[in-house]
Structures are given as C-alpha cells and as structure tokens.
Design an enzyme around this catalytic site. Sequence first.
Site, PDB file in Angstrom:
ATOM      1  CG  ASP A 426      -1.722   1.209   1.430  1.00 43.25           C
ATOM      2  OD1 ASP A 426      -2.281   1.683   0.431  1.00 43.25           O
ATOM      3  OD2 ASP A 426      -1.793   1.721   2.555  1.00 43.25           O
ATOM      4  N   GLY A 749      -5.098   3.346  -3.586  1.00 42.82           N
ATOM      5  CA  GLY A 749      -6.367   3.940  -4.002  1.00 42.82           C
ATOM      6  C   GLY A 749      -6.205   5.368  -4.469  1.00 42.82           C
ATOM      7  CE  LYS A 856      -5.014  -0.880  -1.940  1.00 43.15           C
ATOM      8  NZ  LYS A 856      -4.663  -0.264  -0.661  1.00 43.15           N
TER       9      LYS A 856
END
Length: 1223
Positions: A426, A749, A856
């Site tokens: 991430d 994101g 993801k």
Amino acid sequence: MARGRIRAKLRRSHLHPFSCLRPCVQDGDEPHSLQGPGFSRIVHCNESHLHRRSPLKYCSNYISTTKYNVLTFLPTALFEQFRRVANIYFLLAAILSLTPVAPFSAVSMIFPLAFVVGISMAKEALEDWRRFMQDVKINSRKAIVHKGDGDFGYMPWKKLRVGDVVKVEKDQFFPADLLLLSTSYDDGICYVETMNLDGETNLKIKRALEVTLPLDEDETFKNFTGTIKCEDPNPSLYTFVGNFEYERQVYPLDPSQILLRDSKLRNTAFIYGVVIFTGFDSKVMQNSTKSPSKRSKIECKMDQIIYILFSLLLLISMMSSIGFAVKIKLQMPDWWYMQPWNAKKSLYDPNSPAKSGLAHLVTALILYGYLIPISLYVSIEVVKVCQARFIDQDIHMYDDETGNTAEARTSNLNEELGQVDTILSDKTGTLTCNQMDFLKCSIAGTAYGVRSSEVEVAAARQMAMDLEDQDSDSGSRDRNSANDLPEIELETVVTSADGKDQKAAIKGFSFEDSRLMDGNWLKEPNSEVIRLFFRILAVCQTAVPELNEETGTFTYEAESPDEGAFLVAAREFGFEFFKRTQSSVTISEKYGHQGQITEREFKILNLLEFTSKRKRMSVIVQDEDGQILVLCKGADSIIFDRLSKNGKMYLEATTRHLNDYGEAGLRTLALAYKKLDESEYNSWNDEFVKAKTSVSSDRDQMLERVADMMERDLILVGATAVEDKLQKGVPQCIDKLAQAGLKIWVLTGDKMETAINIGFSCSLLRQGMKQICITIVDSDTVAPDPKQSVKENILMQITNASQMVKLEKDPHAAFALIIDGKTLTHALEDDMKHQFLALAVDCASVICCRVSPKQKALVVRLVKEGTGRTTLAIGDGANDVGMIQEADIGVGISGVEGMQAVMASDFSISQFRFLERLLVVHGHWCYKRIAQMICYFFYKNIAFGLTLFYFEAFAAFSGQSVYDDWYMILFNVILTSLPVISLGVFEQDVPSEVCLQFPALYQQGPKNLFFDWTRIFGWMANGLYSSLIIFFLNIVVLSDQAFRSGGQTADMAAVGTTMFSGIVCAVNCQIALTMSHFTWIQHVFVWGSIATWYIFLILYGMLSPAYSGEAHQILVEALGPAPIYWCSILLVTIACNLPYLAHISFQRSFNPLDHHIIQEIKYYKKDVEDQTMWRRERSKARQETKIGFSARVDAKIRQLKGRLQKKHTSFLSHSHSHMGSPS
C-alpha cells in the site's frame, strides 16, 4: 461547537462548481431506471421495524473476521491438523495400536498424537481469539440513532438495522453505508475522509439532496418517512445507483450522496443519514475476503517428503510381511521349539501364511514408523515459537515514537519470510506518513531552496560510497580526474542535508533559503514576480482557516495535504491567509506597502476546481484595485500547453528545475496567471453560468469546455516542489530490498499522479525509466459492443507494451507499468490476466492506482497463482485487509489508521523500514534454520529407522526390535531433539549486520538452495549410507569376535546397545558439522545429548532386572570394560561423517556459496584489516537492480563516466596536438 456554527454559515457550494453546484431545476432530473436483476433492494426510511421480517429482512450490522466460531472450531481445526500427511499416518497407527499385533502399547501411540494436535489447535484458538476481541470492540461502538418521536439515543453498531436514521458527529466513523440527508452546513455539504477505504488522505465532498436539507434537527425526524430503491450489495466503492421516493416525488441518487462504512466525518459538525447497507452488505465488507488458512511452501514440500518416506515405509513393510509369510510357510514346521503343532489358530499357522503376512504388515507399519517422526512437528512448532519470540524481541525493530515492537502474530510462516519474491505494498501510511512539506520552488527562472530531499541525501551517500570503491581500484591519476566532476555535487547535497535541524521544524514547511526568508525576497531582481507567486499560493485554494486559540496561529482545513503545505509556506513567506467569507478571501501581507503589514481582500468571482482529469485548478479573483486575475496551478504538462507566446519567458529554466525536482522525488506543480478586462470576463461568465445551470446530460462537458476557454494564454510564474514525506528510511529500505532481488509493486487507491510522484520519491521510478501507462481510452460509443471494444483496446496496449519490452536492446533500460483501477477490472478477467501478468513481471516496477480493496486482493492472488512464487502484502488500513489475507505473508503496519490491518496480518511492524530487517535478517535465518533442521530430521530418522529393518531381515522378520523400548522412546524425545531444536533456533550462517551489508544473500531463499530436491535426496542418501554403516559395521565387528574378557561373543542386548550408541554419537557429530554458529547452548545440547545417553545407560542399568531387563548393568559390566565397544563407536562415527566432511570441504574449496566466502573473510578478520576489499566485495554482492536509489546512482555514474570519457579523450587529443606543434 461555536466555531463550527460560525463556519457553517458558509455555503460551500460556491466553492465547488463542478462537483457540487446544482442546476436550478434539480427536481427535473430523471430518476434512474431500476428494473432487472441487481436492483431489488428496498429501504423504508425511519421504519426499520419493517425490515425485521421477510421479504425485506436484511443482514444485521454485526461483523466477524474470525476463521472459526464455537460450532466450526473443532471440525475445522481438526481438518487443518489432519491436512498434514504425517498426522494422518499417526492417526492410523494409533488406531492400529489398539489391535493385538501392535508392537507398542496403545497409550504410547495415542498420547503423542493427541499432544501434538492439541498444542497446534490451542495456538490456532489463541490467534483467532485475538481477532474475535477486535470484532467485539468494533461491534460495540456507539451510534446515535433515532428512537422515535424525534428522540435520538445511543445504540451499539451491531444492533443497527436497515432504515434506521443515524446522526454522526465530527471525527466519528460511519457505522454503516448511509444515504446523506442533511448536514450542519446550510447547503448540505460535508467532508469525508476515506483513508480506510482507498488510502487517500484528501477529503471527499458529499452533498445531500436539496429536498432533505430541512431535516437538520432531531425534531424534524418525528414524522419523516421515505423509500429508497437501489442496487443490491456489491463491492464497487465508486458507484451507486438508486432512487429516493419522498413526498410523492422520485429523486435520483448517485455516489455523492452515499457515506460508506469505516470512512470518517471531517470538518463538519454533524450529519443525518439513513442506513442502506449493514454489516456484510456494506461496500467495505463486500471488499473483504475470507480469512484464509496459510501454509508455508516448506511445510507443503515436507508433506511430499513424507509421502516418499511413507512409500518407503510401505515398501519395506511389505517386504517384511512377504518375508515373514515365506518363513512361516517354509521354515516354521522345522522350528520345533516354536511348537508349530500348537499354532493352528494363531498368527504363526504354517497352513495360513497369507493371514500371518497380513497381520505382520500391521506390526511392520508400526515398528518402522520411526522413518516418519511425529516429533518433527512438535520440534518445528517449538522452533517457530522461539523464532517468533526473537522477532518480537528484536530491539532493532522497536519504534521509539509509538513504543511498538515487531510482532509475529502467527509463527507458522517464519520460513516464508526468507523466500519472498514479490512485495505488494500500500502507499498511504505504509510508504508515506501523510505529510507534505514545501521544500523547493522555482520563481521567474531562479531555483530556490537548498535543503535536500530524502531521496537526494540517500542517493548522494550511495554515490559517494560507490565512487570511493571505484577509486580504490584505479590509479591515482584516474582517481583525481574521476573526483573532479562529482565532488561539488556531492558536497552540496550532503552539507545542505546536514543542516536540517538548525531551526525548529514547522509542519508542512521544510524550505530553507535565506534569499526568500525574512523579507529578503524584496532584494531579488524579480521581486514583483515573487510577490505574485506568493499571492497565488495564498489565494488559489479552497481551504478554510481556523484560529488556534492556544498558539494564536491559523491552521488550515484543506481538501488535500498539498494545499495545506502551500498555505503554510505562504504564511512563512509573509502572506498569511486568515479569513474566508461567502465571496472573498483575505490575506495578511507582512511586507506590504512601505514594509508595513497590509491586509488584502480578493473577491472570488469563480473557482474552477482540481480534478484528476483536468489536473489543474484556477480561481478568478478581483483585487482591491479592480483588476481581474486568473490564478492557476496544475501539472506542468497541462500548464505549459496553455501558456501564451509572451508567457514563456521562464519556460526553459523552469522545465530544467522541474526535471531536477522530479529526479529528487518531489511532487511538482506549475503556477501561472493572466489579467482580464471586465468585458472579457463578463462575456465568459455568461457562458459559464449558462453551462452551470444546464440540465442536459452533457452539462459536465459544457463546464469543462467553458473552463478550458478561460485557462488559455497564461503567463508562467514558477513552480513548487513538495516532498510527500516518506516514512523514515523508506528509500533505503526499498533500495536494500531491490538489491536483495525482490520485486516491489505499489497498490494504492490514490490518483495516478499522486502514485507516480510517490514512485519517484521512493525511487521505484526515476528519470530515464520508460513508463507504460495502461488506461481506458474513450471508446467508440456507436460500437455494437462498447465493453468488448474497451477490452480489445486494453489488450492491444498490453500486447504492444510487451513487444516493446522484448525488443529493447539496451541492457540498462528499465520499464515501469502504471495502470488504474478501471483498466485493471478488465485486465484481471480470465481472458487477459495472464498477458497482463507477463508484462508486469517483465517491468522493473508496477504501480496500480485507484484500486479498490477487492482489486488489491485480486492482484495479489494473480501474482501468487500466476508466478507460483511467494508474495508478501504490506499495508496499514482496513482497505489493505483483503490483500494482506490473500498474500502468502501478510504484514500489517501499526500506524494511524487503526488496527484492522494488524489484526488480519501474520506479522506486524510499526514502520515500513523494519521490513528490511524482517526479511533480509530474520527471513534469511528462519528459512535456512527450518530447511536444515527438516533435512537433518529426516536424515537421522532414516539412519535410525532402517537399522530396524536390517535387523528384521536377520531375525526372520519376526517383529523383534534390536533396541530396548526405552532406547526407542528416548531417541526422538531427548537424545536427538534438543540439538536439532538448537539448530533451528540459534543457527546463523552470517551475523545480522552482514545480512544487511550483503542483501544478495537473501536470494538463497527464493532460489530454494537449501530445500530443493537435490539437497533433500542428498540428506536422505546420507541417512541411508549411515544406516548401512551403523548396522553392518557393528555386525561385522561384533558377530564372530570375543566381546568379553572371558571370550564370550556379544548377545542381542550388547549388539543393540552398541549400535544405538553409534547412532547417538554419529548423528550428534553430524549436526555439529552442520552448524556454522555455536553458542554455549548448542555445545550443551549436542555434547550433553551424548553424555545424557551414557548417564541414562548407567541409571537404567542400576534398576532391577524386572524393569531394565537385559540392559541390567550393561554399560558398567559388559560394554564399558570392552575396548571393542569403544573402537566400534569411534569407527562408526568417523565412517558416517567422513563423506559429509569431504563434501563440504570440496564445496568450500572449489564451488563455495556466497556465505562460505563471507565466513572465511570474517574468520580471518579481513573485513577489519582490509576495508577496501570488504567494500568491494559488498559492492560486487549487490543484485543488479533497476529500482531503488542505487539504480539511480548507477545511472548517474554511467552518465558521469561518459562525460569523463569525452573529457579525457579531448584532453589527450589536445595534448598530442600541443606536443606535435613546434616550440
């Protein structure tokens, strides 16, 4: 609250024309057509009692992330345990031990199995209990719910039902997916932070329908009712389709009215909403994946080894069974002492040899069971728990700021840490710390800001080391010439970095340059341009100032961290934004007219907001002199295309500075402006109002077109460079992981631009790297199948990119793949995913942006299943839970986004930089320890178990064991268990600091050098060889020779005890040869095990013959006084270990592994005596990589070498011409 009321007077819609302004005739919008499957949900607002029974009964708001519950724990956990092949075998053996043909008692077989399975199940239960307690904490959160008659009260989240009206206050999480009804602001605007969903830190704007705006107090809900008809639960975070029936009117709903569970209310005093989706129907839970059961690859391979050993067991048992049947048939009648005439109904009936053979098969299966050691699993569990404890206690992974340590939340996957091939990370909160710092700027073609970014500092240090290494290998003349060029660059970077802590840090502002600070910019030649630059920073924004009463300074609630950093920078430069009204912003200029503080008000005429498509933002203002200005900031590629002919005065210099900033990993924006006369503005504004109030379907396109007309013919002022603060040590960590040969993907994101900027910051991207952007191109809307057309276009992009990568001839060329979420939806479909994966694997780095949590997880699954390699996913938010659970190893960061990621993870750390030590040190150690331990375990059990088979052949396959029962029990439990456990816990091929200095050593794990079939079969062959030596050497030595002084030969007890002594000594010496690192504990365990055997023999022999049997006084009276006993043990030990000693000697001399060379250097202390050689070895040991700042440095050095070569050539030619000329 008073402050919130004051701010609530602002009508926020005036600030956000694209996303928030409504056309005048909103009620005329056509409702959505919701016919067909997928649109069956009906919600009765404020009437949740209607949803307590079918057909409108929906799931509760209770959630669970556990693997088990009370009913499923026992069957599921037992299934998990008996997925292990060895456990199945021991279960069968335990059942067979209840029969009369078993050579051992039933208790001795059942108890060890129950103990092993029970311990493992208890560990699983404890880990799941932690998840359960986290669920309880979330389900018990309090929500403010309408109870009836306008009264609101508190209720646990888990009791919320569809249709409930909920009030959420500032900084609270939304308990379910809600339809926004009203907010504390007049026009129904609220700000939402979606960090837990998509990782983005900028605030999202949501708006209520105009018809529900009056519902802004508790009492107004007394008689409120309405009906929502909408889509069924689905995982799409960015879409929503529905209609709202209220007061006999139907209004269309879209995502801007939906508030998603686990997002947070910001900058808004309160909102009212009605629950649409609860619990597992909510979009965040739809994106979650079931908590999987994970097993390491070594454990799976161990099952295959056990299959092989089980086949061997079956083979020798059948051979034994057939041999026994033949003996019964042919020789039993001649053995009068066996009384064959009384064996008619027994298992020794010569007339029923098949029956005898079948019964003996059961005996043999249990007797030879030592080939498959049940203690292996117990030992591995003990070792893994100790390894996990070492990870937990590692002081080098302790974070001073949070007080958190690393935590191995499951010990099952320790060795997987040493075999990782791909890391999927991430971005927000994992790589970055959600803080933007204004660092540099370019104004009027002049670069300002002397402080270096983290990337520059790290790269400069690496370059200095590399150049020093190269200098040590070259002559003095080359050294002098090589240092001439880069010395100045390196000095500037490092020295400016060293001055970082000279003054108190200001959050968001790390700029350092005396030419602009403290009003010194007034002395600069382009001071008026600088003044305009600062005004653009202060005025071109949508933030709201708030006075901090404690400090007396203003803080800013901005939509993005970048904007907040610009306002802080403007304040520090003397242009403080402190007031916003309905139609104006006011700034305080510290260095105004005659050096006095001056307040300037700018009237806001229009604001054209920033979107990911526009990549720019403009504000049209009128100053106090009546001059109308367009102030614009945006991506340099967009702004540069919109410059007028006379607005490009600083273009060349600014472009050069922007390239430098990009190379330094900074986020850049260009600033520009233009002046308007009133008539020109009025003409444009008429067009803008007309587009704004349009009710046609192409309203957004009209607004875009009109805005584009205004943002033309601009004049460039300068550019900003903001550092998206990476977490401490991230560039160094990524560089070290890249040198270790690991591939790194970023799944975020965030918007594509943000993701690319971070890619540059952490050196996943660099200047000169070729970027492959796969995006959806606007398809032909008249195509018969638009979706198929889009897929074909994406496939063509992937195919062309793959071809380009394959045809690239430059060995130093690097490619980066960048793809967004919408495109990824198609790329992950079955007919395209393998082509996408093939392209991604060929690229040096991969960045997936705008991806949902479910995407993801799907990307992780694709990499895991498509490559067959070990994947590691790391994240810190609830949006990362899916990929953490899907990956082979999930790592959670205990950061600021809650504990969801940590609770779902296998390992937790507090900073990304600790991942380096977790993998390169602990992963490397754990992999080698477990691999060597398992290989050794099978070796010693084959060496021991096969001697039983050989003796059976000598004893007519009678089922008689050559060893005493207590010997066999002690072999795995005491005499060989502690040394192998010490190997698994303490073994180190190299120290931790050497692991970090030589990260390429890590590749021994992904290449599986220590647990491939060659090594496994090698150890098995070693066990077979040792068993032959132990048995036959002892038989040859003892069978025909006098054993005692009286001339007696050895009996079975003496032969068995001598053989067993040889086994204990041989296998313990073997493990001593295997170890590279000795502590006092290992010495005690290895040599103590041999000593324990003799102590046991003495004590056991002292017992009464009723207990010790034939072993009574066997050492003291029989074996000890016999020289042949000691000679036999010495001979067996040497003969068993000689081949292994020869093998490792040959390997270290002629084909050494990397760690062999390092061990030799450390042993002879060459790393201390010859630092140059040590650095050279470190440099050579680096894996060639195309990401990380080392790759950036390598590219820079190649560039410098090219320039130096040209310089050297021209110098030589000049010298020759000078020497050739007459004096």
